[in-house]
Design a protein around this motif. Structure first.
Motif, PDB file in Angstrom:
ATOM      1  N   ASP A 167       1.717  -3.533   0.104  1.00 38.73           N
ATOM      2  CA  ASP A 167       1.581  -4.839  -0.549  1.00 38.73           C
ATOM      3  C   ASP A 167       1.111  -4.618  -1.992  1.00 38.73           C
ATOM      4  OD1 ASP A 167      -1.195  -4.325  -0.461  1.00 38.73           O
ATOM      5  OD2 ASP A 167      -1.539  -5.730   1.173  1.00 38.73           O
ATOM      6  N   GLY A 168       0.977  -5.710  -2.737  1.00 40.13           N
ATOM      7  CA  GLY A 168       0.617  -5.618  -4.146  1.00 40.13           C
ATOM      8  C   GLY A 168      -0.725  -4.960  -4.393  1.00 40.13           C
ATOM      9  N   THR A 169      -1.707  -5.222  -3.526  1.00 43.25           N
ATOM     10  CA  THR A 169      -3.039  -4.636  -3.689  1.00 43.25           C
ATOM     11  C   THR A 169      -2.985  -3.122  -3.508  1.00 43.25           C
ATOM     12  OG1 THR A 169      -4.050  -6.674  -2.883  1.00 43.25           O
ATOM     13  CG2 THR A 169      -5.415  -4.699  -2.836  1.00 43.25           C
ATOM     14  N   ALA A 170      -2.316  -2.671  -2.447  1.00 38.12           N
ATOM     15  CA  ALA A 170      -2.186  -1.232  -2.199  1.00 38.12           C
ATOM     16  C   ALA A 170      -1.370  -0.565  -3.297  1.00 38.12           C
ATOM     17  CB  ALA A 170      -1.554  -0.994  -0.829  1.00 38.12           C
ATOM     18  N   PHE A 171      -0.359  -1.277  -3.800  1.00 35.07           N
ATOM     19  CA  PHE A 171       0.460  -0.739  -4.892  1.00 35.07           C
ATOM     20  C   PHE A 171      -0.409  -0.479  -6.125  1.00 35.07           C
ATOM     21  CE2 PHE A 171       3.121  -1.299  -8.660  1.00 35.07           C
ATOM     22  CZ  PHE A 171       4.199  -0.475  -8.387  1.00 35.07           C
ATOM     23  N   ASN A 172      -1.205  -1.476  -6.508  1.00 27.51           N
ATOM     24  CA  ASN A 172      -2.061  -1.328  -7.694  1.00 27.51           C
ATOM     25  C   ASN A 172      -3.119  -0.257  -7.519  1.00 27.51           C
ATOM     26  OD1 ASN A 172      -0.673  -3.268  -9.201  1.00 27.51           O
ATOM     27  ND2 ASN A 172      -1.894  -4.929  -8.341  1.00 27.51           N
ATOM     28  N   GLY A 179      11.661 -11.978  -1.969  1.00 33.35           N
ATOM     29  CA  GLY A 179      10.281 -11.852  -2.418  1.00 33.35           C
ATOM     30  C   GLY A 179      10.033 -10.533  -3.121  1.00 33.35           C
ATOM     31  N   LYS A 180       8.776 -10.342  -3.508  1.00 32.69           N
ATOM     32  CA  LYS A 180       8.384  -9.129  -4.208  1.00 32.69           C
ATOM     33  C   LYS A 180       8.160  -8.010  -3.192  1.00 32.69           C
ATOM     34  CE  LYS A 180       5.882  -7.970  -8.335  1.00 32.69           C
ATOM     35  NZ  LYS A 180       4.976  -8.429  -9.375  1.00 32.69           N
ATOM     36  N   LYS A 181       8.629  -6.808  -3.514  1.00 28.67           N
ATOM     37  CA  LYS A 181       8.493  -5.642  -2.642  1.00 28.67           C
ATOM     38  C   LYS A 181       7.871  -4.500  -3.441  1.00 28.67           C
ATOM     39  CE  LYS A 181      11.044  -7.988   0.253  1.00 28.67           C
ATOM     40  NZ  LYS A 181      10.394  -8.827   1.205  1.00 28.67           N
ATOM     41  N   TRP A 182       7.032  -3.706  -2.760  1.00 33.18           N
ATOM     42  CA  TRP A 182       6.340  -2.597  -3.402  1.00 33.18           C
ATOM     43  C   TRP A 182       6.527  -1.335  -2.573  1.00 33.18           C
ATOM     44  CZ3 TRP A 182       4.198  -7.368  -2.359  1.00 33.18           C
ATOM     45  CH2 TRP A 182       3.816  -8.154  -3.456  1.00 33.18           C
ATOM     46  N   TYR A 183       6.801  -0.220  -3.245  1.00 33.94           N
ATOM     47  CA  TYR A 183       6.980   1.068  -2.587  1.00 33.94           C
ATOM     48  C   TYR A 183       6.234   2.138  -3.374  1.00 33.94           C
ATOM     49  CZ  TYR A 183      10.729  -1.662  -0.579  1.00 33.94           C
ATOM     50  OH  TYR A 183      11.436  -2.669   0.025  1.00 33.94           O
ATOM     51  N   ILE A 184       5.579   3.055  -2.663  1.00 38.00           N
ATOM     52  CA  ILE A 184       4.867   4.154  -3.309  1.00 38.00           C
ATOM     53  C   ILE A 184       5.167   5.463  -2.589  1.00 38.00           C
ATOM     54  CG2 ILE A 184       2.973   2.642  -4.073  1.00 38.00           C
ATOM     55  CD1 ILE A 184       1.228   3.926  -1.839  1.00 38.00           C
ATOM     56  N   CYS A 185       4.869   6.566  -3.265  1.00 40.29           N
ATOM     57  CA  CYS A 185       4.836   7.872  -2.620  1.00 40.29           C
ATOM     58  C   CYS A 185       3.372   8.136  -2.284  1.00 40.29           C
ATOM     59  CB  CYS A 185       5.374   8.977  -3.535  1.00 40.29           C
ATOM     60  SG  CYS A 185       5.267  10.626  -2.768  1.00 40.29           S
ATOM     61  N   GLY A 186       3.103   8.498  -1.035  1.00 35.79           N
ATOM     62  CA  GLY A 186       1.730   8.734  -0.600  1.00 35.79           C
ATOM     63  C   GLY A 186       1.312  10.186  -0.647  1.00 35.79           C
ATOM     64  N   VAL A 187       2.144  11.045  -1.195  1.00 34.62           N
ATOM     65  CA  VAL A 187       1.814  12.463  -1.272  1.00 34.62           C
ATOM     66  C   VAL A 187       0.930  12.707  -2.493  1.00 34.62           C
ATOM     67  CG1 VAL A 187       2.750  14.799  -1.617  1.00 34.62           C
ATOM     68  CG2 VAL A 187       3.919  13.183  -0.091  1.00 34.62           C
ATOM     69  N   SER A 188      -0.195  13.360  -2.268  1.00 30.35           N
ATOM     70  CA  SER A 188      -1.097  13.785  -3.339  1.00 30.35           C
ATOM     71  C   SER A 188      -1.338  12.646  -4.338  1.00 30.35           C
ATOM     72  CB  SER A 188      -0.525  15.042  -3.998  1.00 30.35           C
ATOM     73  OG  SER A 188      -1.412  15.580  -4.937  1.00 30.35           O
ATOM     74  N   ASP A 189      -1.185  12.925  -5.621  1.00 26.82           N
ATOM     75  CA  ASP A 189      -1.390  11.916  -6.665  1.00 26.82           C
ATOM     76  C   ASP A 189      -0.062  11.408  -7.234  1.00 26.82           C
ATOM     77  OD1 ASP A 189      -0.659  14.245  -7.934  1.00 26.82           O
ATOM     78  OD2 ASP A 189      -2.142  14.083  -9.536  1.00 26.82           O
TER      79      ASP A 189
END
Length: 160
Positions: free
Chosen positions: A70-75, A99-109
């Protein structure tokens, strides 16, 4: 009986085909793929994402992953502990809702190194393309109608 089955088949094709034909497949990052130090917001700028479209994240398996957040985790660049983690190296996400969609890579930084994407998904299905201004009297020849015509012609030959 056979003619009514034909009409039902034609109706199904006429309804389903535009939904399938209208969907687009977006390779996230194009040739760069899913990697740190790439500007995914610039990549997404100017693109229109619609329900039914697909995002394909390509990367070396084991080097990265894809997490929908979600947006909070994305930020915060932080995935929730119960997040579904995609990690095959060739992950496809079908955009199922607007709607708005958020994607991240969770590896390291990697997320803090810009390996994250946010997009806005519109509508229920992509709109049909605008008619060709060069067509006579507004009659447009499109791949869809050509396919429907071919289907009808083939079916007519089979029924005869």
């Amino acid at each position: 009986m056979a003619f009514s089955q034909f009409l039902v088949s034609l109706a199904i094709v006429a309804v389903v085909l535009p939904m399938i034909a209208g969907a687009k497949v977006f390779k996230v990052g194009d040739e760069a793929g899913w990697t740190p130090n790439f500007d995914y917001q610039a990549w997404a700028a100017g693109k229109e994402f619609w329900v039914g479209d697909e995002l394909v994240f390509t990367y070396p398996a084991g080097a990265h992953n894809v997490i929908k957040v979600d947006g909070t985790a994305f930020n915060a660049c932080a995935a929730p502990s119960n997040a579904d983690i995609l990690k095959t190296g060739n992950d496809t996400i079908t955009l199922a809702t607007p709607g708005k969609k958020w994607y991240i890579c969770g590896v390291s930084d990697h997320c803090t190194l810009k390996q994250r994407l946010t997009i806005v998904v519109s509508g229920s299905i992509a709109p049909a393309p605008a008619p060709d201004k060069g067509s006579a009297n507004g009659v447009v020849t499109s791949g869809y109608w050509a396919l429907v015509a071919a289907f009808v012609a083939a079916l007519a030959m089979v029924l005869n």
